[in-house]
Design a protein around this motif. Sequence first.
Motif, PDB file in Angstrom:
ATOM      1  N   SER A 135      37.892  34.902  33.188  1.00 27.03           N
ATOM      2  CA  SER A 135      36.730  35.663  32.706  1.00 27.03           C
ATOM      3  C   SER A 135      35.685  34.707  32.144  1.00 27.03           C
ATOM      4  O   SER A 135      35.979  33.914  31.239  1.00 27.03           O
ATOM      5  CB  SER A 135      37.157  36.656  31.621  1.00 27.03           C
ATOM      6  OG  SER A 135      36.013  37.256  31.036  1.00 27.03           O
ATOM      7  N   LEU A 137      32.957  35.803  30.671  1.00 21.37           N
ATOM      8  CA  LEU A 137      32.146  36.587  29.746  1.00 21.37           C
ATOM      9  C   LEU A 137      31.835  35.786  28.483  1.00 21.37           C
ATOM     10  O   LEU A 137      30.713  35.819  27.974  1.00 21.37           O
ATOM     11  CB  LEU A 137      32.873  37.885  29.386  1.00 21.37           C
ATOM     12  CG  LEU A 137      32.132  38.861  28.479  1.00 21.37           C
ATOM     13  CD1 LEU A 137      30.852  39.354  29.148  1.00 21.37           C
ATOM     14  CD2 LEU A 137      33.027  40.035  28.088  1.00 21.37           C
ATOM     15  N   ARG A 164      40.592  38.822  38.410  1.00 18.06           N
ATOM     16  CA  ARG A 164      39.613  39.416  39.333  1.00 18.06           C
ATOM     17  C   ARG A 164      39.154  40.759  38.786  1.00 18.06           C
ATOM     18  O   ARG A 164      39.967  41.562  38.332  1.00 18.06           O
ATOM     19  CB  ARG A 164      40.235  39.602  40.721  1.00 18.06           C
ATOM     20  CG  ARG A 164      39.270  39.926  41.848  1.00 18.06           C
ATOM     21  CD  ARG A 164      40.024  39.913  43.168  1.00 18.06           C
ATOM     22  NE  ARG A 164      39.157  39.983  44.329  1.00 18.06           N
ATOM     23  CZ  ARG A 164      38.823  41.133  44.945  1.00 18.06           C
ATOM     24  NH1 ARG A 164      39.315  42.281  44.499  1.00 18.06           N
ATOM     25  NH2 ARG A 164      38.036  41.129  46.000  1.00 18.06           N
ATOM     26  N   SER A 165      37.857  40.979  38.837  1.00 17.43           N
ATOM     27  CA  SER A 165      37.310  42.273  38.435  1.00 17.43           C
ATOM     28  C   SER A 165      36.356  42.746  39.520  1.00 17.43           C
ATOM     29  O   SER A 165      36.116  42.049  40.508  1.00 17.43           O
ATOM     30  CB  SER A 165      36.572  42.154  37.096  1.00 17.43           C
ATOM     31  OG  SER A 165      35.376  41.394  37.245  1.00 17.43           O
ATOM     32  N   ARG A 166      35.784  43.917  39.311  1.00 15.24           N
ATOM     33  CA  ARG A 166      34.850  44.435  40.313  1.00 15.24           C
ATOM     34  C   ARG A 166      33.615  43.546  40.453  1.00 15.24           C
ATOM     35  O   ARG A 166      33.034  43.438  41.530  1.00 15.24           O
ATOM     36  CB  ARG A 166      34.428  45.857  39.928  1.00 15.24           C
ATOM     37  CG  ARG A 166      35.500  46.900  40.222  1.00 15.24           C
ATOM     38  CD  ARG A 166      35.091  48.272  39.727  1.00 15.24           C
ATOM     39  NE  ARG A 166      35.015  48.323  38.271  1.00 15.24           N
ATOM     40  CZ  ARG A 166      34.716  49.412  37.578  1.00 15.24           C
ATOM     41  NH1 ARG A 166      34.438  50.539  38.213  1.00 15.24           N
ATOM     42  NH2 ARG A 166      34.684  49.385  36.255  1.00 15.24           N
ATOM     43  N   LYS A 167      33.227  42.896  39.358  1.00 13.16           N
ATOM     44  CA  LYS A 167      32.059  42.016  39.407  1.00 13.16           C
ATOM     45  C   LYS A 167      32.435  40.586  39.776  1.00 13.16           C
ATOM     46  O   LYS A 167      31.635  39.867  40.375  1.00 13.16           O
ATOM     47  CB  LYS A 167      31.340  42.030  38.050  1.00 13.16           C
ATOM     48  CG  LYS A 167      30.685  43.352  37.713  1.00 13.16           C
ATOM     49  CD  LYS A 167      29.959  43.271  36.384  1.00 13.16           C
ATOM     50  CE  LYS A 167      29.272  44.575  36.042  1.00 13.16           C
ATOM     51  NZ  LYS A 167      28.566  44.512  34.741  1.00 13.16           N
ATOM     52  N   ARG A 168      33.642  40.159  39.392  1.00 17.74           N
ATOM     53  CA  ARG A 168      34.068  38.773  39.624  1.00 17.74           C
ATOM     54  C   ARG A 168      35.035  38.729  40.800  1.00 17.74           C
ATOM     55  O   ARG A 168      36.236  38.594  40.642  1.00 17.74           O
ATOM     56  CB  ARG A 168      34.738  38.206  38.374  1.00 17.74           C
ATOM     57  CG  ARG A 168      33.796  38.005  37.210  1.00 17.74           C
ATOM     58  CD  ARG A 168      34.504  37.352  36.033  1.00 17.74           C
ATOM     59  NE  ARG A 168      35.485  38.233  35.411  1.00 17.74           N
ATOM     60  CZ  ARG A 168      36.789  38.189  35.617  1.00 17.74           C
ATOM     61  NH1 ARG A 168      37.315  37.308  36.432  1.00 17.74           N
ATOM     62  NH2 ARG A 168      37.591  39.027  35.005  1.00 17.74           N
ATOM     63  N   VAL A 169      34.525  38.853  42.007  1.00 17.17           N
ATOM     64  CA  VAL A 169      35.391  38.917  43.180  1.00 17.17           C
ATOM     65  C   VAL A 169      35.660  37.548  43.786  1.00 17.17           C
ATOM     66  O   VAL A 169      36.571  37.396  44.609  1.00 17.17           O
ATOM     67  CB  VAL A 169      34.782  39.858  44.261  1.00 17.17           C
ATOM     68  CG1 VAL A 169      34.709  41.275  43.739  1.00 17.17           C
ATOM     69  CG2 VAL A 169      33.391  39.375  44.677  1.00 17.17           C
ATOM     70  N   HIS A 171      35.954  34.541  41.835  1.00 14.97           N
ATOM     71  CA  HIS A 171      36.529  33.585  40.900  1.00 14.97           C
ATOM     72  C   HIS A 171      37.973  33.220  41.253  1.00 14.97           C
ATOM     73  O   HIS A 171      38.360  32.050  41.168  1.00 14.97           O
ATOM     74  CB  HIS A 171      36.483  34.147  39.480  1.00 14.97           C
ATOM     75  CG  HIS A 171      35.099  34.197  38.900  1.00 14.97           C
ATOM     76  ND1 HIS A 171      33.968  34.415  39.657  1.00 14.97           N
ATOM     77  CD2 HIS A 171      34.657  34.061  37.620  1.00 14.97           C
ATOM     78  CE1 HIS A 171      32.903  34.409  38.883  1.00 14.97           C
ATOM     79  NE2 HIS A 171      33.285  34.190  37.633  1.00 14.97           N
ATOM     80  N   ASP A 216      43.807  42.482  40.051  1.00 11.89           N
ATOM     81  CA  ASP A 216      42.731  43.024  39.217  1.00 11.89           C
ATOM     82  C   ASP A 216      42.922  42.544  37.785  1.00 11.89           C
ATOM     83  O   ASP A 216      43.726  41.646  37.515  1.00 11.89           O
ATOM     84  CB  ASP A 216      42.683  44.556  39.306  1.00 11.89           C
ATOM     85  CG  ASP A 216      43.972  45.232  38.832  1.00 11.89           C
ATOM     86  OD1 ASP A 216      44.816  44.560  38.195  1.00 11.89           O
ATOM     87  OD2 ASP A 216      44.139  46.444  39.079  1.00 11.89           O
TER      88      ASP A 216
END
Length: 247
Positions: A135, A137, A164-169, A171, A216
């Motif tokens: 992350s 952030l 992994r997140s919806r915005k960080r695909v 990384h 995720d």
Amino acid sequence: MLFIVGIGPGGRDHMTLRALEAVGSAEVVVGYTKYIDLLGDLASGKDVVATGMTREAERCRAAVEAALAGRRVAVVCTGDPGVYAMAGLVLELLERLDPGGSVPVEIVPGVTAVSAAASLLGAPLMTDFAVVSLSDLLTPWEAIERRLEAAAAADFVVALYNPRSRKRVRHLERACEILASHRGPDTPAGIVRHALRPGQEVRLTTLGEVPGEAVDMMSVVIVGNRSTRRWRDWLITPRGYELEQGT
């Protein structure tokens, strides 16, 4: 009194006795909304301060202010409160708001996400390892890449939090590229989602085949070092003990 409590994966089965005691004795329970939900009836009859994601400072300030007012407060975190959690923020607030140290503080450790994930994969963390959150952030991505590079070059087993997140695909893919520059694509790896919680998923794979779509924010990815091997449905990173023939 202010407790900063690690509740591990969240269920009573994996909370320490001290964590149960601390939450049970509190008048006020403070935490992320989903973590409060994990407590179930442990939070019943208490004043609850629950906020959503990214509002950590707000709820920690509420906890400190309640403790300064003489109330018995428990700030709850999943995993361990000193690992990517609230212990640091609470202590920073106390440093500012209670410089004389009038509020007694106890930090209650808990089962970390990496420990929970490793227990389901076998013994991947038997030697030196590094935990890196993907992350960006609060940490610049450039710093995260430098840490990954250093851990990979030193042949650490590497555990990836927040992969992994919806915005960080991208990384996770980039992290695997960095690791693969120092170890083979067939290096054993494991993905654990919802470790020791309902909906738990465990998948064994390799560094070269980590499936991004299966990962995720509820996942931990563990990538072995050059010595890690797979045996049956387990990962083993040898500690270095010499085994006698036949044992």
